[in-house]
Design an enzyme around this catalytic site. Structure first.
Site, short mmCIF file in Angstrom:
data_model
loop_
_atom_site.label_atom_id
_atom_site.label_comp_id
_atom_site.label_asym_id
_atom_site.label_seq_id
_atom_site.Cartn_x
_atom_site.Cartn_y
_atom_site.Cartn_z
N ASN A 14 0.85 -1.19 0.00
CA ASN A 14 0.00 0.00 0.00
C ASN A 14 0.89 1.24 0.00
O ASN A 14 1.35 1.70 1.04
CB ASN A 14 -0.91 -0.01 1.23
CG ASN A 14 -1.95 -1.11 1.16
OD1 ASN A 14 -2.94 -1.01 0.43
ND2 ASN A 14 -1.71 -2.19 1.91
N GLU A 15 1.15 1.74 -1.18
CA GLU A 15 2.05 2.86 -1.36
C GLU A 15 1.37 4.17 -0.97
O GLU A 15 0.16 4.21 -0.72
CB GLU A 15 2.50 2.93 -2.83
CG GLU A 15 3.24 1.70 -3.33
CD GLU A 15 4.68 1.62 -2.81
OE1 GLU A 15 5.02 2.35 -1.86
OE2 GLU A 15 5.45 0.84 -3.39
N PRO A 16 2.15 5.27 -0.84
CA PRO A 16 1.55 6.57 -0.56
C PRO A 16 0.37 6.87 -1.48
O PRO A 16 0.45 6.66 -2.70
CB PRO A 16 2.71 7.54 -0.79
CG PRO A 16 3.92 6.73 -0.44
CD PRO A 16 3.61 5.34 -0.94
#
Length: 655
Positions: free
Chosen positions: A176-178
């Protein structure tokens, strides 16, 4: 297991435990700091073991959310140990992994399916049908349905009882990236560039790292009944501070954990070093003002205000939370002079000690005049990259300098270089009519393998041998350039490294014995070792552990009583200025000579395998880091130097 701060003597920090709780007023998550990653990992493993046993006693299953990467490896090792030695059964355990690269075949060396089998599942009695990892083999149009079913399987299992997490340097949990929302569920994502660069070493370059992945969502993770996030090494320290002390924001998905009702953050000391209670403890609690703490506080204040130490005022101290320091150790003028002198006494142009000089205010001893020096270099270029200027001074000042290269560094040589060198040897032999059947066969084997090699293939012994030879010859050339004879170069080729893969074998007694043997041979007055712990599971960490173990076993020997150990840092980080105990200045000419020594390592120039997240070449990183250290000293009010190399002393005799 007790946490690091749970074991601190109350008298030492001048607090009772009730007051100690105020240490955490800056922190929005329950955070525990352990002495090292091994201790923290064992605590996490024990939490898992206790949960499994308690459910078994009730005849119930337990659902675990599992992570991959280097962070949980020691946890999995402890779970395997508990199964094999203590009889722990995993027959009632269901697991759901966080993520998988896309596309990805399960048998690939990069697959998280394979990772979990090799590091946990194949060594315990868990039922294969009870393990779940996102499927990287699906067609693109099949992914949405798979993700919905993954969520459904988790719900049908009763939800995740305990989710373990690592943290990426972007602040991602799972993948879950920025930008990921708190309600996000299992889905396909595009990987952040920093995440891909961090993964690049394992893939043999960023071009081979997938751009997508399938991951549990933040919302899926947040539904777990309990969450444990672990982080090891100072490379994670900046993002840990944001996650634990920063505001909740989609730009750092880990901050969403602040809203979870039962979440623990488990850190080793290096990963915790940017937390306020560690970095600025005087803002958090009353502290014991040791000389080391005074130096840290005053250096921090000086750099924050961009004022030399000797110009700091009462108002500067008072307005920045240092009233107690003035009260207990003042006046300010005396504190300033004390810290200035402490800094001044770290600077020396004589890293081996200055003969026939008063050494009471110098970092090294004057005697013996000519010292035997043993420099440990984890890879074949760490010596010149990290302390090339100091090596040059030691050689020029007449010390007997030895370098011990702990690993071959062969996995950092690109295939094209190996092919080019093999062809050169073949053409050279042909030109001078010295070709043999054996050399021709070796050439055909090496080039034939490289021509057919696919991403993830492990190099053959012959390919590893020629790559090792390339790095060895580069090291010899660099050392001879600065005046070291070949007979003082020791190529140890520690067995833990020689797997042909990024993942190494566990450190063994054989590795430690090899380190002991070279120490016993040289009987050094000085040892230099790489103390860069950015990745506690990386080569530098393992090499340092081997040295520490060898020192512990040898410290009873008479010749070790007069041996001092200095730690340098690698191409990635430098010691904080307040921790530096020896700073060796370099002139502009010495900087250029160090650069040329680094240039002899030609295989590590122009887009190396292990570039990391820094696009600069190693010589550029080293020069800029050395100049930054000199600049920090200058900002603190010390003399202006072109560059400086920094060291911290390790007192192994009192460990």
């Amino acid at each position: 297991m007790e946490g690091y701060f749970d074991t601190v003597n109350e008298k030492e920090i001048g607090l009772n435990m009730e007051k100690f709780l105020t240490d955490r007023e800056f922190e929005h998550l329950n955070t525990t700091i352990y002495e090292d990653a091994n201790t923290g990992s064992k605590w996490i493993a024990q939490e898992i073991i206790s949960l499994i046993k308690s459910r078994q006693e009730k005849g119930q299953k337990v659902v675990l959310g599992l992570a991959t990467g280097s962070s949980p490896l020691k946890v999995y090792e402890e779970l395997i140990r508990a199964h094999k030695e203590d009889g722990l059964s995993f027959s009632n355990v269901l697991t759901f992994n966080l993520d998988e690269y896309y596309p990805m075949q399960p048998e690939s060396v990069h697959s998280y399916v394979r990772f979990m089998k090799e590091n946990l599942f194949d060594h315990i009695d868990i039922l294969p049908e009870n393990t779940h990892v996102p499927d990287g083999t699906l067609k693109m149009e099949e992914v949405p349905e798979f993700c919905r079913n993954y969520e459904l399987k988790i719900r049908e299992a009763g939800g995740i009882d305990l989710q373990i997490l690592g943290i990426g340097r972007t602040g991602h949990i799972g993948f879950n990236e920025p930008g990921s929302g708190i309600r996000s569920t299992t889905r396909m994502v595009t990987l952040d560039g920093l995440t891909r660069r961090d993964a690049a070493p394992g893939f043999g370059g960023i071009s081979h790292v997938p751009r997508r992945a399938i991951t549990m969502g933040v919302g899926t993770i947040m539904q777990a009944k309990k969450i444990i996030l672990m982080a090891w090494g100072n490379g994670k320290a900046p993002i840990i501070r944001e996650a634990v002390e920063g505001p909740i924001t989609e730009s750092v998905p880990t901050t969403f954990l602040q809203e979870h009702h039962n979440c623990d953050i488990i850190l080793d000391k290096p990963a915790a070093e940017k937390l306020s209670r560690i970095d600025y403890p005087w803002l958090v609690r009353d502290i014991d003002w040791t000389d080391e703490m005074i130096k840290k506080a005053v250096c921090s204040l000086s750099l924050k205000l961009s004022k030399p130490v000797l110009k700091l005022t009462n108002e500067d101290y008072s307005e920045n939370g240092l009233d107690q320091l003035i009260t207990l150790k003042g006046p300010v003028h005396d504190i300033n002079i004390k810290v200035f002198n402490m800094l001044q006494h770290t600077i020396t142009g004589w890293p081996g000690g200055k003969p026939e000089a008063d050494d009471s205010q110098r970092p090294e001893r004057a005697e013996p005049k000519k010292k035997r020096v043993l420099i440990f270099s984890p890879h074949p270029d760490d010596d010149v990259i990290s302390m090339g200027g100091t090596v040059q001074r030691l050689v020029d000042q007449g010390h007997e300098v030895h370098v011990a290269y702990q690993t071959s560094g062969n996995i950092a040589v690109m295939d094209d270089d190996a092919r080019r060198y093999a062809r050169f040897v073949k053409d050279f032999n042909d030109q001078f009519n010295i070709s043999t059947k054996e050399s021709d066969a070796a050439y055909k084997e090496i080039v034939g393998f490289l021509d057919m090699k696919e991403t993830g293939d492990i190099d053959t012994p012959s390919v590893r041998k020629i790559k090792s030879f390339i790095r060895k010859e580069e090291s010899i050339a660099a050392c001879q350039y600065i005046g070291m004879p070949k007979e003082r170069m020791h190529f140890l080729e520690l067995p833990f490294y020689e797997t042909g893969r990024v993942k190494k074998a566990p450190l063994s007694s054989e590795d430690i014995d090899i380190i002991k043997n070279v120490i016993e041979e040289v009987k050094p007055h000085q040892i230099y070792a790489a103390g860069d712990l950015a990745d506690p599971h990386g080569t530098h960490r393992v090499c340092l552990d081997a040295i520490f173990s060898a020192l512990d076993q040898l410290k009873g020997e008479s010749y070790m009583k007069n041996c001092w150990v200095w730690l340098y840092r690698g191409a990635w980080h430098e010691w904080p200025v307040h921790e530096i105990e020896m700073a060796v200045p370099m002139s502009p000419d010495q900087v250029l000579k160090k650069r040329k020594a680094i240039f002899y390592h030609e295989s590590q120039k122009d887009g190396v395998v292990f570039q990391g997240n820094d696009s600069r070449e190693f010589w550029q990183r080293a020069e800029e880091r050395n100049r930054e250290t000199a600049d920090l000293y200058n900002q603190l009010g010390l003399a202006e130097y072109e560059a400086m190399e920094a060291f911290v002393r390790y007192d192994f005799l009192n460990k």
